[in-house]
Design a protein around this motif. Sequence first.
Motif, PDB file in Angstrom:
ATOM      1  N   GLU A 168      17.103  -7.521   3.788  1.00  0.00           N
ATOM      2  CA  GLU A 168      16.336  -8.388   2.913  1.00  0.00           C
ATOM      3  C   GLU A 168      16.605  -7.967   1.482  1.00  0.00           C
ATOM      4  O   GLU A 168      16.839  -6.792   1.207  1.00  0.00           O
ATOM      5  CB  GLU A 168      14.833  -8.170   3.168  1.00  0.00           C
ATOM      6  N   LYS A 169      16.523  -8.913   0.566  1.00  0.00           N
ATOM      7  CA  LYS A 169      16.734  -8.602  -0.843  1.00  0.00           C
ATOM      8  C   LYS A 169      15.599  -7.700  -1.339  1.00  0.00           C
ATOM      9  O   LYS A 169      14.429  -7.936  -1.040  1.00  0.00           O
ATOM     10  CB  LYS A 169      16.778  -9.893  -1.660  1.00  0.00           C
ATOM     11  N   SER A 174      14.659  -4.738  -0.506  1.00  0.00           N
ATOM     12  CA  SER A 174      13.891  -3.943   0.447  1.00  0.00           C
ATOM     13  C   SER A 174      14.830  -3.190   1.382  1.00  0.00           C
ATOM     14  O   SER A 174      15.996  -3.545   1.535  1.00  0.00           O
ATOM     15  CB  SER A 174      12.942  -4.823   1.267  1.00  0.00           C
ATOM     16  N   ILE A 175      14.295  -2.146   1.956  1.00  0.00           N
ATOM     17  CA  ILE A 175      14.981  -1.389   2.995  1.00  0.00           C
ATOM     18  C   ILE A 175      14.238  -1.720   4.279  1.00  0.00           C
ATOM     19  O   ILE A 175      13.028  -1.516   4.378  1.00  0.00           O
ATOM     20  CB  ILE A 175      14.932   0.121   2.698  1.00  0.00           C
ATOM     21  N   SER A 176      14.964  -2.257   5.254  1.00  0.00           N
ATOM     22  CA  SER A 176      14.327  -2.756   6.468  1.00  0.00           C
ATOM     23  C   SER A 176      14.968  -2.183   7.712  1.00  0.00           C
ATOM     24  O   SER A 176      16.132  -1.774   7.694  1.00  0.00           O
ATOM     25  CB  SER A 176      14.429  -4.283   6.525  1.00  0.00           C
ATOM     26  N   ILE A 177      14.191  -2.218   8.777  1.00  0.00           N
ATOM     27  CA  ILE A 177      14.678  -1.778  10.082  1.00  0.00           C
ATOM     28  C   ILE A 177      13.998  -2.650  11.145  1.00  0.00           C
ATOM     29  O   ILE A 177      12.861  -3.069  10.967  1.00  0.00           O
ATOM     30  CB  ILE A 177      14.389  -0.270  10.308  1.00  0.00           C
ATOM     31  N   LEU A 225      10.147  -3.669  10.062  1.00  0.00           N
ATOM     32  CA  LEU A 225       9.404  -2.839   9.126  1.00  0.00           C
ATOM     33  C   LEU A 225      10.217  -2.727   7.848  1.00  0.00           C
ATOM     34  O   LEU A 225      11.428  -2.464   7.902  1.00  0.00           O
ATOM     35  CB  LEU A 225       9.189  -1.460   9.756  1.00  0.00           C
ATOM     36  N   SER A 226       9.571  -2.938   6.691  1.00  0.00           N
ATOM     37  CA  SER A 226      10.279  -2.926   5.413  1.00  0.00           C
ATOM     38  C   SER A 226       9.490  -2.162   4.364  1.00  0.00           C
ATOM     39  O   SER A 226       8.272  -2.090   4.411  1.00  0.00           O
ATOM     40  CB  SER A 226      10.502  -4.350   4.899  1.00  0.00           C
ATOM     41  N   VAL A 227      10.251  -1.630   3.405  1.00  0.00           N
ATOM     42  CA  VAL A 227       9.656  -0.986   2.238  1.00  0.00           C
ATOM     43  C   VAL A 227      10.441  -1.453   1.015  1.00  0.00           C
ATOM     44  O   VAL A 227      11.651  -1.694   1.095  1.00  0.00           O
ATOM     45  CB  VAL A 227       9.655   0.562   2.372  1.00  0.00           C
ATOM     46  N   ASP A 228       9.763  -1.590  -0.099  1.00  0.00           N
ATOM     47  CA  ASP A 228      10.371  -2.052  -1.341  1.00  0.00           C
ATOM     48  C   ASP A 228      11.383  -1.025  -1.839  1.00  0.00           C
ATOM     49  O   ASP A 228      11.062   0.156  -2.002  1.00  0.00           O
ATOM     50  CB  ASP A 228       9.277  -2.291  -2.383  1.00  0.00           C
ATOM     51  N   SER A 229      12.620  -1.459  -2.093  1.00  0.00           N
ATOM     52  CA  SER A 229      13.662  -0.531  -2.527  1.00  0.00           C
ATOM     53  C   SER A 229      13.391   0.008  -3.936  1.00  0.00           C
ATOM     54  O   SER A 229      13.788   1.127  -4.256  1.00  0.00           O
ATOM     55  CB  SER A 229      15.038  -1.184  -2.466  1.00  0.00           C
ATOM     56  N   ASP A 230      12.708  -0.768  -4.773  1.00  0.00           N
ATOM     57  CA  ASP A 230      12.344  -0.267  -6.107  1.00  0.00           C
ATOM     58  C   ASP A 230      11.359   0.892  -6.001  1.00  0.00           C
ATOM     59  O   ASP A 230      11.414   1.840  -6.789  1.00  0.00           O
ATOM     60  CB  ASP A 230      11.743  -1.382  -6.964  1.00  0.00           C
ATOM     61  N   PHE A 231      10.463   0.818  -5.028  1.00  0.00           N
ATOM     62  CA  PHE A 231       9.523   1.910  -4.800  1.00  0.00           C
ATOM     63  C   PHE A 231      10.264   3.188  -4.395  1.00  0.00           C
ATOM     64  O   PHE A 231       9.967   4.275  -4.883  1.00  0.00           O
ATOM     65  CB  PHE A 231       8.497   1.515  -3.728  1.00  0.00           C
ATOM     66  N   CYS A 290      19.426  -1.660  -4.537  1.00  0.00           N
ATOM     67  CA  CYS A 290      19.020  -1.498  -3.141  1.00  0.00           C
ATOM     68  C   CYS A 290      19.769  -0.322  -2.562  1.00  0.00           C
ATOM     69  O   CYS A 290      20.982  -0.206  -2.732  1.00  0.00           O
ATOM     70  CB  CYS A 290      19.331  -2.755  -2.349  1.00  0.00           C
ATOM     71  N   LEU A 291      19.047   0.576  -1.893  1.00  0.00           N
ATOM     72  CA  LEU A 291      19.712   1.713  -1.258  1.00  0.00           C
ATOM     73  C   LEU A 291      20.522   1.199  -0.126  1.00  0.00           C
ATOM     74  O   LEU A 291      21.390   1.639   0.405  1.00  0.00           O
ATOM     75  CB  LEU A 291      18.683   2.734  -0.765  1.00  0.00           C
TER      76      LEU A 291
END
Length: 184
Positions: free
Chosen positions: A55-56, A58-61, A149-155, A183-184
């Motif tokens: 996702e744009k 975000s880091i997702s799994i 499950l996702s987390v904001d890449s900027d965070f 994005c990582l």
Amino acid sequence: MIRNLLAIISLIFIFSGCFSLSSLNPFSDDEGIVKEVKPTKIPEDAPIWVKEINEKNSISIVAFSYIKDADVKEFDKKRTLLIASNKLSKKIYLKTIDFYKEYEQKLDNPMTFDQDLKNIAEQISLKAVSKSKIKNSWLSKDNRLFVKLSVDSDFVATLIQNESKNIYKVNKTLYKNILSISCL
């Protein structure tokens, strides 16, 4: 009493070879475990969010667990969420370690130790997972509960920047590198 004690000891020896707690630890030093986050096998009839994980911003799994019945219970949801959290923390941990090692190769005289980098990557990973959100869930025909499950890449980039202050003593080049990452 002695028979029970011998039975317990023999069971410990048997199961210690079959099951490893390091397989549950996303930060384990076991080479086979830490190398990569294995992709999830996806059914043909899966929704698009299961097939396209990225996702744009975000880091997702996507992770899954098997459900005994088609009726999803609270325990099943928690187990699947734990599996997804473990995979997400491992993904962030590995990307953070790679980022720091890549940066250190550019330095003339790196002043950090691998263990320091691993500790910081663990902290970043755990903080990031604590701010992650469940984006979607789906129960497949073969009774697998999928969770995204996702987390904001900027965070995550902000966490890396903040932790880097401690390890690199306000290195402006590192900050520029971190801020340039979308994005990582």
